[in-house]
Design an enzyme around this catalytic site. Structure first.
Site, PDB file in Angstrom:
ATOM      1  N   ALA A   9       0.988  -1.127  -0.111  1.00  0.00           N
ATOM      2  CA  ALA A   9      -0.185   0.083  -0.005  1.00  0.00           C
ATOM      3  C   ALA A   9       0.969   1.206   0.136  1.00  0.00           C
ATOM      4  O   ALA A   9       2.037   1.347   0.672  1.00  0.00           O
ATOM      5  CB  ALA A   9      -0.981   0.057   1.262  1.00  0.00           C
ATOM      6  N   LEU A  11       0.336   3.941   1.152  1.00  0.00           N
ATOM      7  CA  LEU A  11       0.427   4.760   2.429  1.00  0.00           C
ATOM      8  C   LEU A  11       0.692   3.962   3.668  1.00  0.00           C
ATOM      9  O   LEU A  11       0.932   4.536   4.774  1.00  0.00           O
ATOM     10  CB  LEU A  11      -1.062   5.098   2.687  1.00  0.00           C
ATOM     11  CG  LEU A  11      -1.613   6.355   1.934  1.00  0.00           C
ATOM     12  CD1 LEU A  11      -3.145   6.624   2.159  1.00  0.00           C
ATOM     13  CD2 LEU A  11      -0.850   7.766   2.132  1.00  0.00           C
ATOM     14  N   SER A  12       1.256   2.888   3.455  1.00  0.00           N
ATOM     15  CA  SER A  12       1.840   2.020   4.600  1.00  0.00           C
ATOM     16  C   SER A  12       2.989   2.153   5.206  1.00  0.00           C
ATOM     17  O   SER A  12       4.113   2.277   4.428  1.00  0.00           O
ATOM     18  CB  SER A  12       1.577   0.582   4.281  1.00  0.00           C
ATOM     19  OG  SER A  12       2.175  -0.414   5.181  1.00  0.00           O
ATOM     20  N   PRO A  13       3.155   2.696   6.466  1.00  0.00           N
ATOM     21  CA  PRO A  13       4.443   2.958   7.079  1.00  0.00           C
ATOM     22  C   PRO A  13       5.336   1.570   7.187  1.00  0.00           C
ATOM     23  O   PRO A  13       6.213   1.677   7.107  1.00  0.00           O
ATOM     24  CB  PRO A  13       3.949   3.419   8.439  1.00  0.00           C
ATOM     25  CG  PRO A  13       2.572   2.811   8.926  1.00  0.00           C
ATOM     26  CD  PRO A  13       2.040   2.770   7.462  1.00  0.00           C
ATOM     27  N   CYS A  15       5.340  -0.586   4.821  1.00  0.00           N
ATOM     28  CA  CYS A  15       5.947  -0.977   3.551  1.00  0.00           C
ATOM     29  C   CYS A  15       7.324  -0.066   3.290  1.00  0.00           C
ATOM     30  O   CYS A  15       8.168  -0.473   2.989  1.00  0.00           O
ATOM     31  CB  CYS A  15       5.005  -0.488   2.403  1.00  0.00           C
ATOM     32  SG  CYS A  15       3.507  -1.970   2.262  1.00  0.00           S
TER      33      CYS A  15
END
Length: 198
Positions: A9, A11-13, A15
């Site tokens: 994603a 927006l995923s921290p 990731c």
């Protein structure tokens, strides 16, 4: 040769905190990576997850400690409360899909640059100029930010359906053969699996 389906994603921290370690693991074993950006927020609602803002205070407090710890461990800059989060992550995902279809750059780097823009660089990945800069940094034509919107939207939606069908409920999520690995902290397990040790 193994293929790793990588559900991520924009927006995923987590990731972001994975950095480019997936690419390092894949290169070690000659594995291919099938990048699948997907709508994590919708996946949460469809798989029993809870949005960060709606979680119990114990989970919120733990997350606030764990993420900065992981960033320090990886030697990565990190802002727990970035200026542009949440925002609309779809435009960056569509641009990623356009880059994936066009070729010519480094997809692993692009995935990382997009998430870094949110969690370290205080940039809004819903903005066209930010997406263009990400494409350029990863070696892609910045004009891809303006192309393939329909294909991008269709692929993004299809990736969500494939994610849910495959048992994905968070990001980053790695699937190789019939094995699922959730979280950047499972990259070591993925490495061991590809080595035939796990």
């Amino acid at each position: 040769m193994a293929t790793i389906d990588y559900y991520f994603a924009t927006l995923s921290p987590y990731c972001y905190l994975a950095g480019q370690r997936l690419e390092e693991v894949a290169a070690k074993y000659g594995a291919d990576i099938n990048y699948k950006p997907f709508d994590l927020i919708t996946a949460f609602s469809r798989t029993g997850g809870t949005l960060p803002k709606d979680r119990h205070i114990s989970r919120i407090e733990y997350r606030a400690q764990a993420m900065p710890r992981e960033a320090r461990k990886q030697g990565m800059p990190f802002n727990l409360q970035p200026a542009h989060w949440p925002t609309n992550g779809a435009p960056a995902a569509y641009a990623f899909i356009a880059a994936q279809n066009a070729g010519g750059g480094d997809l692993g780097k692009l995935a990382h640059v997009i998430t870094r823009s949110v969690w370290a660089d205080e940039k809004d990945i819903a903005q066209d100029d930010v997406v263009r800069a990400c494409l350029t940094e990863a070696g892609f034509d910045p004009g891809l930010a303006d192309s393939g919107m329909l294909v991008g939207a269709e692929t993004y939606a299809r990736n969500l359906e494939e994610a849910v069908d495959a048992g994905v409920f968070g990001a980053p999520f790695y699937i190789v053969e019939d094995q699922r690995f959730w979280g950047q902290d499972k990259l070591e397990d993925l490495d061991l699996h590809l080595a035939g040790k796990l």
